[in-house]
Design an enzyme around this catalytic site. Sequence first.
Site, PDB file in Angstrom:
ATOM      1  N   LYS A 113      48.660  51.876  38.458  1.00  0.00           N
ATOM      2  CA  LYS A 113      49.774  50.988  38.836  1.00  0.00           C
ATOM      3  C   LYS A 113      51.041  51.783  39.141  1.00  0.00           C
ATOM      4  O   LYS A 113      51.853  51.356  39.955  1.00  0.00           O
ATOM      5  CB  LYS A 113      50.039  49.950  37.750  1.00  0.00           C
ATOM      6  CG  LYS A 113      48.951  48.887  37.677  1.00  0.00           C
ATOM      7  CD  LYS A 113      49.406  47.640  36.957  1.00  0.00           C
ATOM      8  CE  LYS A 113      48.335  46.567  37.027  1.00  0.00           C
ATOM      9  NZ  LYS A 113      48.723  45.299  36.430  1.00  0.00           N
ATOM     10  N   LYS A 195      38.621  46.568  41.760  1.00  0.00           N
ATOM     11  CA  LYS A 195      38.382  45.303  41.045  1.00  0.00           C
ATOM     12  C   LYS A 195      39.214  44.185  41.672  1.00  0.00           C
ATOM     13  O   LYS A 195      40.287  44.444  42.232  1.00  0.00           O
ATOM     14  CB  LYS A 195      38.667  45.442  39.553  1.00  0.00           C
ATOM     15  CG  LYS A 195      40.115  45.346  39.183  1.00  0.00           C
ATOM     16  CD  LYS A 195      40.304  45.103  37.688  1.00  0.00           C
ATOM     17  CE  LYS A 195      41.778  44.864  37.420  1.00  0.00           C
ATOM     18  NZ  LYS A 195      42.134  43.660  36.755  1.00  0.00           N
ATOM     19  N   LYS A 198      44.669  39.561  40.472  1.00  0.00           N
ATOM     20  CA  LYS A 198      45.479  38.408  40.891  1.00  0.00           C
ATOM     21  C   LYS A 198      46.713  38.823  41.671  1.00  0.00           C
ATOM     22  O   LYS A 198      47.262  38.041  42.427  1.00  0.00           O
ATOM     23  CB  LYS A 198      45.827  37.529  39.683  1.00  0.00           C
ATOM     24  CG  LYS A 198      46.826  38.116  38.722  1.00  0.00           C
ATOM     25  CD  LYS A 198      47.203  37.097  37.672  1.00  0.00           C
ATOM     26  CE  LYS A 198      46.481  37.287  36.360  1.00  0.00           C
ATOM     27  NZ  LYS A 198      46.828  38.532  35.640  1.00  0.00           N
TER      28      LYS A 198
HETATM   29  P1  ATP Z   1      47.224  41.993  37.635  1.00  0.00           P
HETATM   30  O1  ATP Z   1      46.796  41.928  39.063  1.00  0.00           O
HETATM   31  O2  ATP Z   1      48.547  41.337  37.363  1.00  0.00           O
HETATM   32  O3  ATP Z   1      47.116  43.371  37.047  1.00  0.00           O
HETATM   33  P2  ATP Z   1      44.651  41.107  36.817  1.00  0.00           P
HETATM   34  O4  ATP Z   1      44.105  40.054  37.706  1.00  0.00           O
HETATM   35  O5  ATP Z   1      44.149  42.493  36.989  1.00  0.00           O
HETATM   36  O6  ATP Z   1      46.221  41.093  36.842  1.00  0.00           O
HETATM   37  P3  ATP Z   1      44.930  40.787  33.942  1.00  0.00           P
HETATM   38  O7  ATP Z   1      45.957  39.784  33.619  1.00  0.00           O
HETATM   39  O8  ATP Z   1      45.283  42.223  33.801  1.00  0.00           O
HETATM   40  O9  ATP Z   1      44.326  40.566  35.383  1.00  0.00           O
HETATM   41  O10 ATP Z   1      43.634  40.479  33.101  1.00  0.00           O
HETATM   42  C1  ATP Z   1      43.383  39.318  32.324  1.00  0.00           C
HETATM   43  C2  ATP Z   1      41.970  39.397  31.791  1.00  0.00           C
HETATM   44  O11 ATP Z   1      41.061  39.281  32.886  1.00  0.00           O
HETATM   45  C3  ATP Z   1      41.633  40.719  31.116  1.00  0.00           C
HETATM   46  O12 ATP Z   1      40.724  40.465  30.087  1.00  0.00           O
HETATM   47  C4  ATP Z   1      40.970  41.521  32.184  1.00  0.00           C
HETATM   48  O13 ATP Z   1      40.098  42.491  31.683  1.00  0.00           O
HETATM   49  C5  ATP Z   1      40.203  40.420  32.914  1.00  0.00           C
HETATM   50  N1  ATP Z   1      39.999  40.767  34.309  1.00  0.00           N
HETATM   51  C6  ATP Z   1      40.955  41.013  35.238  1.00  0.00           C
HETATM   52  N2  ATP Z   1      40.396  41.266  36.417  1.00  0.00           N
HETATM   53  C7  ATP Z   1      39.059  41.201  36.233  1.00  0.00           C
HETATM   54  C8  ATP Z   1      37.942  41.373  37.089  1.00  0.00           C
HETATM   55  N3  ATP Z   1      38.112  41.665  38.353  1.00  0.00           N
HETATM   56  N4  ATP Z   1      36.704  41.219  36.574  1.00  0.00           N
HETATM   57  C9  ATP Z   1      36.528  40.906  35.261  1.00  0.00           C
HETATM   58  N5  ATP Z   1      37.541  40.729  34.411  1.00  0.00           N
HETATM   59  C10 ATP Z   1      38.804  40.866  34.874  1.00  0.00           C
END
Ligand code: ATP
Length: 329
Positions: A113, A195, A198
Amino acid sequence: MDRLLTGLQPSGTLTIGNYSGGINQVLNYQKNYETFLFVPDMHATTVTQDPEALRRNIRNAVAVYLACGVDVNLPNMHLYIQSENLYHANLSWILECHAYFGEMSRMHQFKEKSKKNENFTCGLYTYPILMASDILLYDAKYVPTGIDQKQHVELARNLALRFNNRYKGEYFVCPESIIPKVGASIKDLQNPAKKMSKSCENPKSSIFLLDPENVVRKKIMSAVTDSEGKIYYDEENKAGLSNLITIYSIFSGLSIEQVVAKFDGAGYGDFKKDLANLLCERLVVIQDKYNQIINSSIIDDALDAGREFTTKIAKEKYEQIRKAVGYGR
Ligand code: ATP
Ligand code: LTN
């Protein structure tokens, strides 16, 4: 009942990746564990947030948890907002003074990040310590997340053990990750080497739980696959298709093998259409419930009860830790 704890950052609308790594696990475990499910809004501000959008995303996240099936009527379910409980930040400071610069510099998510913006904040660097505080405050034994958070839970373990050793007592419970066997890392639909996330800039990359039906169909139909035209699971050589098989598995309850067998001999187009139907069916139910809940008092009632309950536990733990360190009179 053992304690289980997790949270999902309100940095945007939740995706099917967040469903797989976070919410779906809570749904599977909520009857058997004392569950602490919270909105880590303080984590979201490690990158710039618009205050109005953040407030909206917090409420929106809670409504999505409930719409997916998180049951706040269970007496063992505690739903709360991180920033409403001041002890998270207080304990985080104490833990910061026990974390080493070297170990923090090895955190994968920070490395990734911080590349995106050369003016990254100190909060982005220390955020895994705040996450350790979220977990250790409540003596949580299990922490269900996607694979990307495993290293952070590992840090929480190390900090717990270090603190217990240094102050010679069982102050913190040493937490363990729970990573789902299938769907620990749902991939970006346009670039399956990454991955799904959001906060990704390309809207075609992620399916959001509140996406309308036609948008979901378009995103699935335009997801990157390969030119072989044969349906089987191979993460390395067929990452795009394998990701779609995984998504099918999560939303159907079928195993990967069962999904592959079901589509034996079918073309990618037909498989994608079926997957889009499956997702839309499930998302429509979630969205209907979401619309019923978003403006109701259920959200505030649950959050008020959660804040009251968890603040008491956190205060007790914090007082114990503060004393161990030697703060105050
Ligand atoms: P950001 O884009 O703001 O970093 P994010 O979508 O990566 O957010 P987080 O809020 O960091 O998501 O994650 C919330 C939960 O969802 C955590 O348990 C994380 O491991 C899980 N998670 C996030 N993205 C994935 C994914 N692509 N597949 C499986 N689990 C996920
Ligand atoms: N860092 C997590 C969200 C999070 C969390 C937690 C998850 C904050 N505190 C405690 C589990 C336990 C993320 O998904 N980015």
